[in-house]
Every structure is written in structure tokens, then in C-alpha cells.
Design a protein around this motif. Structure first.
Motif, PDB file in Angstrom:
ATOM      1  N   ASP A 122       0.821  -1.210   0.000  1.00  0.00           N
ATOM      2  CA  ASP A 122       0.000   0.000   0.000  1.00  0.00           C
ATOM      3  C   ASP A 122       0.857   1.261   0.000  1.00  0.00           C
ATOM      4  O   ASP A 122       0.348   2.357   0.225  1.00  0.00           O
ATOM      5  CB  ASP A 122      -0.937   0.012   1.218  1.00  0.00           C
ATOM      6  CG  ASP A 122      -2.004  -1.064   1.127  1.00  0.00           C
ATOM      7  OD1 ASP A 122      -2.446  -1.347   0.004  1.00  0.00           O
ATOM      8  OD2 ASP A 122      -2.386  -1.616   2.174  1.00  0.00           O
ATOM      9  N   LEU A 123       2.144   1.097  -0.237  1.00  0.00           N
ATOM     10  CA  LEU A 123       3.068   2.227  -0.292  1.00  0.00           C
ATOM     11  C   LEU A 123       3.368   2.562  -1.750  1.00  0.00           C
ATOM     12  O   LEU A 123       3.740   1.686  -2.528  1.00  0.00           O
ATOM     13  CB  LEU A 123       4.367   1.895   0.447  1.00  0.00           C
ATOM     14  CG  LEU A 123       5.506   2.911   0.310  1.00  0.00           C
ATOM     15  CD1 LEU A 123       5.126   4.241   0.941  1.00  0.00           C
ATOM     16  CD2 LEU A 123       6.794   2.358   0.923  1.00  0.00           C
ATOM     17  N   VAL A 124       3.179   3.835  -2.098  1.00  0.00           N
ATOM     18  CA  VAL A 124       3.495   4.318  -3.448  1.00  0.00           C
ATOM     19  C   VAL A 124       4.449   5.499  -3.305  1.00  0.00           C
ATOM     20  O   VAL A 124       4.161   6.458  -2.591  1.00  0.00           O
ATOM     21  CB  VAL A 124       2.224   4.760  -4.211  1.00  0.00           C
ATOM     22  CG1 VAL A 124       2.594   5.242  -5.606  1.00  0.00           C
ATOM     23  CG2 VAL A 124       1.219   3.618  -4.291  1.00  0.00           C
ATOM     24  N   VAL A 125       5.594   5.410  -3.996  1.00  0.00           N
ATOM     25  CA  VAL A 125       6.589   6.484  -3.954  1.00  0.00           C
ATOM     26  C   VAL A 125       6.603   7.188  -5.300  1.00  0.00           C
ATOM     27  O   VAL A 125       6.687   6.542  -6.348  1.00  0.00           O
ATOM     28  CB  VAL A 125       7.990   5.934  -3.627  1.00  0.00           C
ATOM     29  CG1 VAL A 125       9.009   7.075  -3.602  1.00  0.00           C
ATOM     30  CG2 VAL A 125       7.975   5.210  -2.287  1.00  0.00           C
ATOM     31  N   ILE A 126       6.512   8.509  -5.271  1.00  0.00           N
ATOM     32  CA  ILE A 126       6.515   9.318  -6.495  1.00  0.00           C
ATOM     33  C   ILE A 126       7.703  10.262  -6.437  1.00  0.00           C
ATOM     34  O   ILE A 126       8.059  10.773  -5.364  1.00  0.00           O
ATOM     35  CB  ILE A 126       5.184  10.097  -6.638  1.00  0.00           C
ATOM     36  CG1 ILE A 126       5.142  10.865  -7.956  1.00  0.00           C
ATOM     37  CG2 ILE A 126       4.948  11.017  -5.461  1.00  0.00           C
ATOM     38  CD1 ILE A 126       3.785  11.504  -8.242  1.00  0.00           C
ATOM     39  N   ASP A 127       8.354  10.462  -7.597  1.00  0.00           N
ATOM     40  CA  ASP A 127       9.524  11.341  -7.599  1.00  0.00           C
ATOM     41  C   ASP A 127       9.115  12.790  -7.385  1.00  0.00           C
ATOM     42  O   ASP A 127       9.668  13.493  -6.550  1.00  0.00           O
ATOM     43  CB  ASP A 127      10.325  11.172  -8.891  1.00  0.00           C
ATOM     44  CG  ASP A 127       9.487  11.428 -10.145  1.00  0.00           C
ATOM     45  OD1 ASP A 127       8.261  11.589 -10.014  1.00  0.00           O
ATOM     46  OD2 ASP A 127      10.071  11.458 -11.245  1.00  0.00           O
ATOM     47  N   GLN A 128       8.110  13.263  -8.112  1.00  0.00           N
ATOM     48  CA  GLN A 128       7.534  14.590  -7.912  1.00  0.00           C
ATOM     49  C   GLN A 128       6.206  14.676  -8.655  1.00  0.00           C
ATOM     50  O   GLN A 128       5.989  13.966  -9.637  1.00  0.00           O
ATOM     51  CB  GLN A 128       8.485  15.685  -8.392  1.00  0.00           C
ATOM     52  CG  GLN A 128       8.920  15.552  -9.835  1.00  0.00           C
ATOM     53  CD  GLN A 128       9.930  16.602 -10.223  1.00  0.00           C
ATOM     54  OE1 GLN A 128      10.314  17.435  -9.405  1.00  0.00           O
ATOM     55  NE2 GLN A 128      10.356  16.584 -11.463  1.00  0.00           N
ATOM     56  N   PHE A 129       5.328  15.527  -8.159  1.00  0.00           N
ATOM     57  CA  PHE A 129       3.996  15.645  -8.752  1.00  0.00           C
ATOM     58  C   PHE A 129       4.002  16.445 -10.048  1.00  0.00           C
ATOM     59  O   PHE A 129       3.114  16.294 -10.874  1.00  0.00           O
ATOM     60  CB  PHE A 129       3.024  16.280  -7.750  1.00  0.00           C
ATOM     61  CG  PHE A 129       2.642  15.370  -6.635  1.00  0.00           C
ATOM     62  CD1 PHE A 129       1.608  14.460  -6.782  1.00  0.00           C
ATOM     63  CD2 PHE A 129       3.322  15.402  -5.423  1.00  0.00           C
ATOM     64  CE1 PHE A 129       1.246  13.614  -5.751  1.00  0.00           C
ATOM     65  CE2 PHE A 129       2.975  14.559  -4.386  1.00  0.00           C
ATOM     66  CZ  PHE A 129       1.937  13.647  -4.551  1.00  0.00           C
ATOM     67  N   GLY A 130       4.964  17.327 -10.203  1.00  0.00           N
ATOM     68  CA  GLY A 130       5.057  18.104 -11.428  1.00  0.00           C
ATOM     69  C   GLY A 130       3.979  19.157 -11.582  1.00  0.00           C
ATOM     70  O   GLY A 130       3.664  19.571 -12.702  1.00  0.00           O
ATOM     71  N   ILE A 131       3.402  19.592 -10.470  1.00  0.00           N
ATOM     72  CA  ILE A 131       2.362  20.622 -10.502  1.00  0.00           C
ATOM     73  C   ILE A 131       3.005  21.951 -10.115  1.00  0.00           C
ATOM     74  O   ILE A 131       3.508  22.096  -9.001  1.00  0.00           O
ATOM     75  CB  ILE A 131       1.203  20.275  -9.552  1.00  0.00           C
ATOM     76  CG1 ILE A 131       0.608  18.910  -9.917  1.00  0.00           C
ATOM     77  CG2 ILE A 131       0.116  21.348  -9.603  1.00  0.00           C
ATOM     78  CD1 ILE A 131      -0.461  18.430  -8.958  1.00  0.00           C
ATOM     79  N   GLU A 132       2.999  22.918 -11.032  1.00  0.00           N
ATOM     80  CA  GLU A 132       3.681  24.187 -10.789  1.00  0.00           C
ATOM     81  C   GLU A 132       2.795  25.202 -10.078  1.00  0.00           C
ATOM     82  O   GLU A 132       3.272  25.986  -9.250  1.00  0.00           O
ATOM     83  CB  GLU A 132       4.183  24.764 -12.114  1.00  0.00           C
ATOM     84  CG  GLU A 132       5.207  23.877 -12.813  1.00  0.00           C
ATOM     85  CD  GLU A 132       5.691  24.464 -14.114  1.00  0.00           C
ATOM     86  OE1 GLU A 132       5.171  25.540 -14.497  1.00  0.00           O
ATOM     87  OE2 GLU A 132       6.580  23.865 -14.743  1.00  0.00           O
ATOM     88  N   THR A 133       1.514  25.212 -10.399  1.00  0.00           N
ATOM     89  CA  THR A 133       0.567  26.107  -9.731  1.00  0.00           C
ATOM     90  C   THR A 133      -0.561  25.265  -9.139  1.00  0.00           C
ATOM     91  O   THR A 133      -0.885  24.194  -9.677  1.00  0.00           O
ATOM     92  CB  THR A 133      -0.024  27.137 -10.707  1.00  0.00           C
ATOM     93  OG1 THR A 133      -0.653  26.443 -11.802  1.00  0.00           O
ATOM     94  CG2 THR A 133       1.073  28.038 -11.252  1.00  0.00           C
ATOM     95  N   PRO A 134      -1.179  25.705  -8.050  1.00  0.00           N
ATOM     96  CA  PRO A 134      -2.248  24.913  -7.423  1.00  0.00           C
ATOM     97  C   PRO A 134      -3.354  24.553  -8.410  1.00  0.00           C
ATOM     98  O   PRO A 134      -3.929  25.425  -9.056  1.00  0.00           O
ATOM     99  CB  PRO A 134      -2.757  25.841  -6.317  1.00  0.00           C
ATOM    100  CG  PRO A 134      -1.590  26.710  -5.990  1.00  0.00           C
ATOM    101  CD  PRO A 134      -0.868  26.930  -7.283  1.00  0.00           C
ATOM    102  N   SER A 135      -3.627  23.259  -8.534  1.00  0.00           N
ATOM    103  CA  SER A 135      -4.637  22.786  -9.468  1.00  0.00           C
ATOM    104  C   SER A 135      -5.193  21.460  -8.980  1.00  0.00           C
ATOM    105  O   SER A 135      -4.483  20.446  -8.987  1.00  0.00           O
ATOM    106  CB  SER A 135      -4.044  22.632 -10.874  1.00  0.00           C
ATOM    107  OG  SER A 135      -4.973  22.003 -11.744  1.00  0.00           O
ATOM    108  N   THR A 136      -6.441  21.472  -8.556  1.00  0.00           N
ATOM    109  CA  THR A 136      -7.090  20.242  -8.112  1.00  0.00           C
ATOM    110  C   THR A 136      -7.218  19.256  -9.261  1.00  0.00           C
ATOM    111  O   THR A 136      -7.038  18.047  -9.090  1.00  0.00           O
ATOM    112  CB  THR A 136      -8.481  20.562  -7.532  1.00  0.00           C
ATOM    113  OG1 THR A 136      -8.346  21.488  -6.463  1.00  0.00           O
ATOM    114  CG2 THR A 136      -9.150  19.293  -7.020  1.00  0.00           C
ATOM    115  N   LYS A 137      -7.511  19.758 -10.443  1.00  0.00           N
ATOM    116  CA  LYS A 137      -7.660  18.908 -11.623  1.00  0.00           C
ATOM    117  C   LYS A 137      -6.366  18.152 -11.926  1.00  0.00           C
ATOM    118  O   LYS A 137      -6.392  16.960 -12.246  1.00  0.00           O
ATOM    119  CB  LYS A 137      -8.072  19.762 -12.826  1.00  0.00           C
ATOM    120  CG  LYS A 137      -8.315  18.965 -14.099  1.00  0.00           C
ATOM    121  CD  LYS A 137      -8.757  19.885 -15.227  1.00  0.00           C
ATOM    122  CE  LYS A 137      -8.994  19.092 -16.513  1.00  0.00           C
ATOM    123  NZ  LYS A 137      -9.430  19.981 -17.630  1.00  0.00           N
TER     124      LYS A 137
END
Length: 208
Positions: A122-137
Motif C-alpha cells: 500500500d506504499l506508493v513512492v513518487i519522484d515529484q507531482f510536477g504541478i507548478e501552480t495549485p490545481s485540483t484537476k
């Protein structure tokens, strides 16, 4: 132990080695139980209060004279046996619900919860989300790519990551905390643990 690292598109990009003393120990159930009870107790406000006979309104005079009426003697209509009277032995805000858990036990509980997530896949590791500005979508899209969109997810990121915090705080079943604020209750309450690679290093620095 080895763990796959995914990118924002859900593609495995590399493999990292997790610290076995944190992510691969035998979960200690009693330590986790004690830590959860202590955390839930500390969340109680303790502001419950009932009024005694000295605090309820009314009852300033004696309802009837002491003798000669044939009725039981009464001193006030706000005595506990009267309707609208004060409460006897009711809750007071003086009660302290805090429970003490040793520092080593709290640390063991966190390691046990992290190991439990890792061992149950149940562990998921991500390098980075890549979201530059706040965006729920954008955050929803990342969760869909990682196939955790229908799960109760706990996202652990580094301190000061305001972009990802603002992007995920309106998503149902998603809770996000910093690595410094990781706690036993949120870990066990989530079905999936989504941790950034930077947060993994921060957790290992503290708990190793």
C-alpha cells in the motif's frame, strides 16, 4: 528493501532502496494501539460541562416553610432532585484526557505503521507531482495515473510544499501532511500511502 518510484504519469522511472529498520520491521501491534489511543485522547477538547445547583438560574428562596406543610423540607427549587435543578457529579472541564506514551514507543509505532503499509503493498513512492501552480484537476489526474484515485489516500510531502497542499485539500478521501507532521493515526486511517521521494529521505533522517 527495494521500492519502485513512479512519475506523475504513473510510469516506473527508477528503484530506490528503503531503510529496512523503518520500512521492513515486524509491526508491533501493541505499540501502534497505545500510540493511537494517546493521539485520540489528545484530540479531545475536554470542554464538556454541566451546571451545579449553584450555577443554574432561579431558586433564590425557600419554596415553602420548613415545618407545618406536611411536605418534605426543601431549601431550593434548584436542588438536584427538582426538575431544572443542578446536576450532581456531571462532567467538568478539569478532567485531563492526555495519555503518556514513551518516546521510544511512539517511534516504534511509526516504524510499525510504515512497515505495515510497505509490506501490504500500500506504499506508493513518487519522484515529484510536477504541478507548478495549485490545481485540483492536475492532482486528480496524477492520482488517476497512480491508480489510487478511489482509495483513501494519505499524501506525505516535504515541509513548505504549498502547491501540492492546495491542489489536494479539496479532493474527497485525500489527506496531505508534511513529513515532519507524520503521525500514527493518519497512517493507519489511510488505505494507500503516497510519499514523495524527498519525503522518504526526510522520514528516514528522523526515524533511522
Amino acid at each position: 528493501m527495494k521500492q519502485q518510484v513512479f512519475d506523475a504519469k504513473g510510469t516506473s522511472v527508477k528503484e530506490i532502496v528503503l531503510n529496512d529498520t523503518i520500512w521492513a520491521i515486524e509491526p508491533h501491534k501493541q505499540a501502534m494501539f497505545d500510540a493511537v489511543i494517546a493521539q485520540q485522547s489528545s484530540m479531545r477538547q475536554g470542554t464538556h460541562k454541566t451546571k451545579t445547583r449553584t450555577e443554574v438560574s432561579g431558586g433564590g428562596r425557600k419554596p415553602w416553610r420548613q415545618k407545618g406543610t406536611g411536605r418534605a423540607r426543601q431549601g431550593s427549587i434548584r436542588a438536584p432532585q427538582w426538575k431544572g435543578g443542578g446536576i450532581v457529579f456531571g462532567p467538568t472541564p478539569e478532567k485531563n484526557y492526555l495519555k503518556h506514551v514513551n518516546k521510544k514507543v511512539r517511534k516504534l509505532a511509526l516504524k510499525s505503521a510504515l512497515s505495515l503499509k510497505a509490506q501490504s503493498k500500500d506504499l506508493v513512492v513518487i519522484d515529484q507531482f510536477g504541478i507548478e501552480t495549485p490545481s485540483t484537476k492536475s492532482m486528480v489526474e496524477v492520482l488517476n495515473n497512480l491508480k489510487v484515485n478511489n482509495e483513501k489516500v494519505l499524501i506525505v510531502t516535504i515541509d513548505g510544499d504549498e502547491v501540492n497542499v492546495k491542489s489536494s485539500r479539496n479532493i474527497e478521501k485525500v489527506n496531505i501532511i508534511s513529513s515532519s507532521g507524520i503521525n500514527i493515526y493518519d497512517l493507519l486511517n489511510a488505505n494507500k500511502l503516497l510519499v514523495t521521494e524527498a519525503a522518504v529521505k526526510a522520514i528516514e533522517e528522523v526515524l533511522a
